[in-house]
Design an enzyme around this catalytic site. Structure first.
Site, PDB file in Angstrom:
ATOM      1  N   CYS A 113       0.815  -1.230   0.000  1.00 20.10           N
ATOM      2  CA  CYS A 113       0.000   0.000   0.000  1.00 20.10           C
ATOM      3  C   CYS A 113       0.845   1.274   0.000  1.00 20.10           C
ATOM      4  O   CYS A 113       0.354   2.344  -0.337  1.00 20.10           O
ATOM      5  CB  CYS A 113      -0.947   0.006   1.191  1.00 20.10           C
ATOM      6  SG  CYS A 113      -2.117  -1.355   1.142  1.00 20.10           S
ATOM      7  N   HIS A 251      -3.299   7.523   1.846  1.00 20.51           N
ATOM      8  CA  HIS A 251      -3.695   6.180   1.416  1.00 20.51           C
ATOM      9  C   HIS A 251      -5.051   5.885   2.040  1.00 20.51           C
ATOM     10  O   HIS A 251      -5.308   6.232   3.194  1.00 20.51           O
ATOM     11  CB  HIS A 251      -2.647   5.160   1.876  1.00 20.51           C
ATOM     12  CG  HIS A 251      -3.115   3.739   1.736  1.00 20.51           C
ATOM     13  ND1 HIS A 251      -3.641   3.258   0.565  1.00 20.51           N
ATOM     14  CD2 HIS A 251      -3.161   2.711   2.629  1.00 20.51           C
ATOM     15  CE1 HIS A 251      -3.988   1.988   0.735  1.00 20.51           C
ATOM     16  NE2 HIS A 251      -3.700   1.638   1.982  1.00 20.51           N
ATOM     17  N   ASN A 281     -10.065  -0.045  -0.370  1.00 19.41           N
ATOM     18  CA  ASN A 281      -8.602  -0.012  -0.276  1.00 19.41           C
ATOM     19  C   ASN A 281      -8.005  -0.602  -1.555  1.00 19.41           C
ATOM     20  O   ASN A 281      -7.986  -1.815  -1.728  1.00 19.41           O
ATOM     21  CB  ASN A 281      -8.147  -0.795   0.951  1.00 19.41           C
ATOM     22  CG  ASN A 281      -6.642  -0.731   1.161  1.00 19.41           C
ATOM     23  OD1 ASN A 281      -5.897  -0.315   0.271  1.00 19.41           O
ATOM     24  ND2 ASN A 281      -6.194  -1.149   2.332  1.00 19.41           N
TER      25      ASN A 281
HETATM   26  O1  UT7 Z   1      -3.791  -0.724   3.549  1.00 18.58           O
HETATM   27  C1  UT7 Z   1      -2.862  -1.421   4.297  1.00 18.58           C
HETATM   28  C2  UT7 Z   1      -2.986  -1.157   5.717  1.00 18.58           C
HETATM   29  N1  UT7 Z   1      -4.197  -1.744   6.235  1.00 18.58           N
HETATM   30  C3  UT7 Z   1      -4.827  -1.134   7.191  1.00 18.58           C
HETATM   31  O2  UT7 Z   1      -4.439  -0.068   7.575  1.00 18.58           O
HETATM   32  C4  UT7 Z   1      -5.997  -1.836   7.820  1.00 18.58           C
HETATM   33  C5  UT7 Z   1      -5.932  -1.655   9.301  1.00 18.58           C
HETATM   34  N2  UT7 Z   1      -7.002  -2.284  10.047  1.00 18.58           N
HETATM   35  C6  UT7 Z   1      -8.289  -1.863   9.947  1.00 18.58           C
HETATM   36  O3  UT7 Z   1      -8.634  -1.009   9.173  1.00 18.58           O
HETATM   37  C7  UT7 Z   1      -9.281  -2.457  10.944  1.00 18.58           C
HETATM   38  O4  UT7 Z   1      -8.571  -3.193  11.908  1.00 18.58           O
HETATM   39  C8  UT7 Z   1     -10.339  -3.371  10.269  1.00 18.58           C
HETATM   40  C9  UT7 Z   1     -11.314  -2.524   9.456  1.00 18.58           C
HETATM   41  C10 UT7 Z   1      -9.660  -4.398   9.414  1.00 18.58           C
HETATM   42  C11 UT7 Z   1     -11.149  -4.079  11.353  1.00 18.58           C
HETATM   43  O5  UT7 Z   1     -11.728  -3.168  12.272  1.00 18.58           O
HETATM   44  P1  UT7 Z   1     -11.560  -3.376  13.834  1.00 18.58           P
HETATM   45  O6  UT7 Z   1     -12.355  -2.317  14.478  1.00 18.58           O
HETATM   46  O7  UT7 Z   1     -10.089  -3.404  14.146  1.00 18.58           O
HETATM   47  O8  UT7 Z   1     -12.253  -4.771  14.065  1.00 18.58           O
HETATM   48  P2  UT7 Z   1     -11.629  -6.096  14.691  1.00 18.58           P
HETATM   49  O9  UT7 Z   1     -10.680  -6.727  13.761  1.00 18.58           O
HETATM   50  O10 UT7 Z   1     -11.165  -5.791  16.078  1.00 18.58           O
HETATM   51  O11 UT7 Z   1     -12.925  -6.992  14.787  1.00 18.58           O
HETATM   52  C12 UT7 Z   1     -14.036  -6.671  15.630  1.00 18.58           C
HETATM   53  C13 UT7 Z   1     -15.099  -7.737  15.512  1.00 18.58           C
HETATM   54  C14 UT7 Z   1     -14.559  -9.150  15.640  1.00 18.58           C
HETATM   55  O12 UT7 Z   1     -15.507  -9.914  16.356  1.00 18.58           O
HETATM   56  P3  UT7 Z   1     -15.283 -10.212  17.930  1.00 18.58           P
HETATM   57  O13 UT7 Z   1     -13.974 -10.944  18.014  1.00 18.58           O
HETATM   58  O14 UT7 Z   1     -15.237  -8.879  18.589  1.00 18.58           O
HETATM   59  O15 UT7 Z   1     -16.477 -11.034  18.260  1.00 18.58           O
HETATM   60  C15 UT7 Z   1     -14.507  -9.669  14.229  1.00 18.58           C
HETATM   61  O16 UT7 Z   1     -14.645 -11.061  14.129  1.00 18.58           O
HETATM   62  O17 UT7 Z   1     -15.706  -7.682  14.215  1.00 18.58           O
HETATM   63  C16 UT7 Z   1     -15.699  -8.980  13.615  1.00 18.58           C
HETATM   64  N3  UT7 Z   1     -15.577  -8.824  12.157  1.00 18.58           N
HETATM   65  C17 UT7 Z   1     -16.640  -8.591  11.368  1.00 18.58           C
HETATM   66  N4  UT7 Z   1     -17.963  -8.506  11.616  1.00 18.58           N
HETATM   67  C18 UT7 Z   1     -18.779  -8.266  10.566  1.00 18.58           C
HETATM   68  C19 UT7 Z   1     -14.456  -8.830  11.417  1.00 18.58           C
HETATM   69  N5  UT7 Z   1     -14.773  -8.615  10.134  1.00 18.58           N
HETATM   70  C20 UT7 Z   1     -16.114  -8.462  10.073  1.00 18.58           C
HETATM   71  C21 UT7 Z   1     -17.015  -8.218   9.018  1.00 18.58           C
HETATM   72  N6  UT7 Z   1     -18.335  -8.123   9.309  1.00 18.58           N
HETATM   73  N7  UT7 Z   1     -16.623  -8.055   7.738  1.00 18.58           N
END
Ligand code: UT7
Length: 324
Positions: A113, A251, A281
């Site tokens: 990225c 980005h 993204n």
């Molecule tokens: O471009 C390269 C660099 N990449 C980035 O900068 C991405 C960085 N990370 C992010 O943008 C965020 O971490 C995400 C958007 C990927 C995820 O958001 P988050 O607020 O960090 O969520 P999380 O990974 O902590 O997940 C929270 C909950 C989890 O459930 P539990 O464990 O709390 O029960 C996940 O299983 O959300 C669940 N989850 C979803 N639920 C519905 C994960 N993906 C999904 C989904 N739909 N698509």
């Protein structure tokens, strides 16, 4: 002293729109979750027979037109991509050949990225040291080809597209920060963090491209910190204050990361180019796509000061300060 000036921008988005509602039918997710956690509402997905190179060529043609440059005047093509058409040759040589550019330097840059910022920095150095006069710098990705469409934690984020700029050697137009062109670039990687965001394979290991695996929460934490640090470094290196920056062109990984960086700079969101809601993204393509959108709709005007920043797999991160 020669400066590298952006004299044209162009971009390309595939026709197919994939909405959050469409994704609700593929994996266990909701529009609400995707919107709240990432800011994405829809994204573009390339057709099966549409490659990264094809998209790069469309974007490059538009950038050439915008800069009133002919392919014959291009002596360098640098493509930032992590999803090339083939393992080799590079996407850059395909672009060079298809556009009819004369023999000159052409190669791909792989910094995921952060790729476009790396490519811009490499091109800037070629121009400053007199090794090239007019370089096409492109970010192009078909991330849909490395997405695991059963993994809801990543498949809702990534998308396809391409953006390009023409970077041209010009005599310094004014003293210091007032002159047009790239004023500084800042590149980093921390290879100890390479497992945090990666594909599950590659040509020399599994023999396949693999699919994206990401520890989202961890990457998010580092993204916020690294972006805050690097924008501070840019301000310090150029001896400027945040209110001198006209546009933040980040980005597009997550609207919350973008907002956090803008907040650290004290910049209102109306000075930030955000396309994440419609583009998702697109990895190395996201910055030149955002830049072109804001240039073509008249938001970004010649002479304005742009702060560009990105972070991605590696982990890699980088920034550039550019007087457009
Ligand atoms: O471009 C390269 C660099 N990449 C980035 O900068 C991405 C960085 N990370 C992010 O943008 C965020 O971490 C995400 C958007 C990927 C995820 O958001 P988050 O607020 O960090 O969520 P999380 O990974 O902590 O997940 C929270 C909950 C989890 O459930 P539990 O464990 O709390 O029960 C996940 O299983 O959300 C669940 N989850 C979803 N639920 C519905 C994960 N993906 C999904 C989904 N739909 N698509």
């Amino acid at each position: 002293m020669m400066k590298s000036v952006i004299t044209g921008t162009g971009s390309y988005l595939p026709e197919k729109v994939l909405t959050n509602a469409d994704l609700e039918k593929i994996v266990d997710t909701t529009d609400e979750w995707i919107t709240q956690r990432s800011g994405i509402k829809e994204r573009r997905i390339a057709a099966e027979n549409e490659s990264t190179g094809d998209m790069a060529i469309f974007a490059a043609r538009r950038a050439l037109e915008d800069s009133n440059s002919a392919p014959e005047e291009i002596d360098g093509v640098i493509v930032a991509t992590t999803t090339p058409d083939r393992t080799f040759p590079s996407v850059a040589v395909k672009v060079q050949g298809e556009l009819g550019c004369p023999p000159g330097l052409a190669f791909d840059v792989q910094a995921v990225c952060t790729g476009f910022v790396y490519a811009l920095s490499v091109a800037d150095n070629f121009i400053k040291c007199g090794q090239a006069k007019r370089i096409l710098v492109i970010g192009a990705e078909k991330m849909s080809s490395v997405v695991d469409w059963e993994d809801r934690t990543t498949c809702v984020l990534f998308a396809d597209g391409a953006g390009a700029v023409v970077l041209e050697a010009q005599e310094e137009s004014a003293e210091g920060i007032d002159g047009r062109g790239i004023h500084s670039t800042h590149l980093y990687a921390n290879g100890n963090q390479r497992e945090m965001l990666r594909t599950s394979g590659g040509p020399s290991t599994t023999g396949t491209a693999g699919t994206i695996e990401m520890q989202g929460r961890e990457v998010f934490k580092y993204a916020v910190t690294y972006m805050a640090d690097i924008v501070a470094e840019v301000l310090e290196a150029n001896q400027i204050k945040p209110d001198q920056i006209d546009w933040l062109v980040p980005h597009q990984a997550n609207i919350r990361i973008i907002e956090s960086t803008a907040q650290k700079l004290g910049m209102p969101m109306d000075k930030v180019v955000a396309t994440i809601d419609r583009h998702g993204n697109t990895s190395a393509a996201s910055i030149p796509l955002a830049l072109d959108e804001a240039v073509q709709d008249g938001r970004i005007k010649p002479g304005q000061l742009l702060l560009i920043e990105a972070m991605g797999g590696g982990l890699t991160w980088g920034a550039a300060l550019v007087r457009f």
